[in-house]
Scaffold this motif. Structure first.
Motif, PDB file in Angstrom:
ATOM      1  N   GLU A   2       2.008  -3.637  -5.246  1.00 53.84           N
ATOM      2  CA  GLU A   2       2.155  -4.456  -4.070  1.00 53.84           C
ATOM      3  C   GLU A   2       0.750  -4.515  -3.487  1.00 53.84           C
ATOM      4  O   GLU A   2      -0.331  -3.638  -3.684  1.00 53.84           O
ATOM      5  CB  GLU A   2       2.926  -3.498  -3.167  1.00 53.84           C
ATOM      6  N   LEU A   3       0.597  -5.926  -3.178  1.00 56.38           N
ATOM      7  CA  LEU A   3      -0.873  -6.292  -2.630  1.00 56.38           C
ATOM      8  C   LEU A   3      -1.002  -6.312  -1.017  1.00 56.38           C
ATOM      9  O   LEU A   3       0.253  -6.597  -0.648  1.00 56.38           O
ATOM     10  CB  LEU A   3      -1.222  -7.742  -3.262  1.00 56.38           C
ATOM     11  N   ARG A   9      -6.672  -9.595  -1.385  1.00 60.01           N
ATOM     12  CA  ARG A   9      -5.542  -8.898  -1.428  1.00 60.01           C
ATOM     13  C   ARG A   9      -5.735  -7.715  -2.271  1.00 60.01           C
ATOM     14  O   ARG A   9      -5.055  -7.554  -3.329  1.00 60.01           O
ATOM     15  CB  ARG A   9      -4.489  -9.768  -2.021  1.00 60.01           C
ATOM     16  N   PRO A  10      -6.419  -6.396  -1.489  1.00 60.40           N
ATOM     17  CA  PRO A  10      -6.358  -5.194  -2.424  1.00 60.40           C
ATOM     18  C   PRO A  10      -4.822  -4.740  -2.502  1.00 60.40           C
ATOM     19  O   PRO A  10      -4.147  -4.716  -1.773  1.00 60.40           O
ATOM     20  CB  PRO A  10      -7.342  -4.478  -1.372  1.00 60.40           C
ATOM     21  N   PRO A  11      -4.817  -3.992  -3.605  1.00 69.64           N
ATOM     22  CA  PRO A  11      -3.525  -3.134  -3.929  1.00 69.64           C
ATOM     23  C   PRO A  11      -3.432  -2.357  -2.934  1.00 69.64           C
ATOM     24  O   PRO A  11      -4.284  -1.234  -2.794  1.00 69.64           O
ATOM     25  CB  PRO A  11      -3.878  -2.805  -5.479  1.00 69.64           C
ATOM     26  N   ARG A  25       4.609  -9.409  -1.414  1.00 68.62           N
ATOM     27  CA  ARG A  25       3.328  -9.660  -2.063  1.00 68.62           C
ATOM     28  C   ARG A  25       3.142  -8.471  -3.190  1.00 68.62           C
ATOM     29  O   ARG A  25       2.614  -7.368  -2.867  1.00 68.62           O
ATOM     30  CB  ARG A  25       2.070  -9.313  -1.142  1.00 68.62           C
ATOM     31  N   GLN A  26       3.704  -8.824  -4.520  1.00 72.55           N
ATOM     32  CA  GLN A  26       3.627  -8.165  -5.571  1.00 72.55           C
ATOM     33  C   GLN A  26       3.518  -8.992  -6.769  1.00 72.55           C
ATOM     34  O   GLN A  26       3.628 -10.026  -6.918  1.00 72.55           O
ATOM     35  CB  GLN A  26       4.929  -7.170  -5.726  1.00 72.55           C
ATOM     36  N   ARG A  27       2.873  -8.088  -7.837  1.00 71.09           N
ATOM     37  CA  ARG A  27       2.547  -8.722  -9.095  1.00 71.09           C
ATOM     38  C   ARG A  27       2.688  -7.462 -10.193  1.00 71.09           C
ATOM     39  O   ARG A  27       2.699  -6.593  -9.953  1.00 71.09           O
ATOM     40  CB  ARG A  27       1.084  -9.213  -9.142  1.00 71.09           C
TER      41      ARG A  27
END
Length: 58
Positions: A2-3, A9-11, A25-27
């Motif tokens: 999640e960012l 956009r830090p983790p 907001r995830q990758r």
């Protein structure tokens, strides 16, 4: 992963895939990236416990 919000956009939190608590907001990241993020101090989700799933003591 999640960012956060903002520049770069830090983790902010590591999740197991499909976690209901993950924000919008995830990758996707690899196992190695998740281990590195947790080792660097990115917190593990308290709901899906990726640290436990990866074999790391939380």
């Amino acid at each position: 992963m999640e960012l956060g919000i903002g520049v770069g956009r830090p983790p902010i939190e590591v999740h197991v895939g499909g976690c209901h608590a993950a924000g919008k907001r995830q990758r996707a990241i690899s196992r190695e990236q998740a281990l590195a993020a947790l080792a660097d101090g990115v917190r593990a989700c308290i709901h899906c416990r990726p640290d436990t799933e990866l074999g790391i003591l939380g």
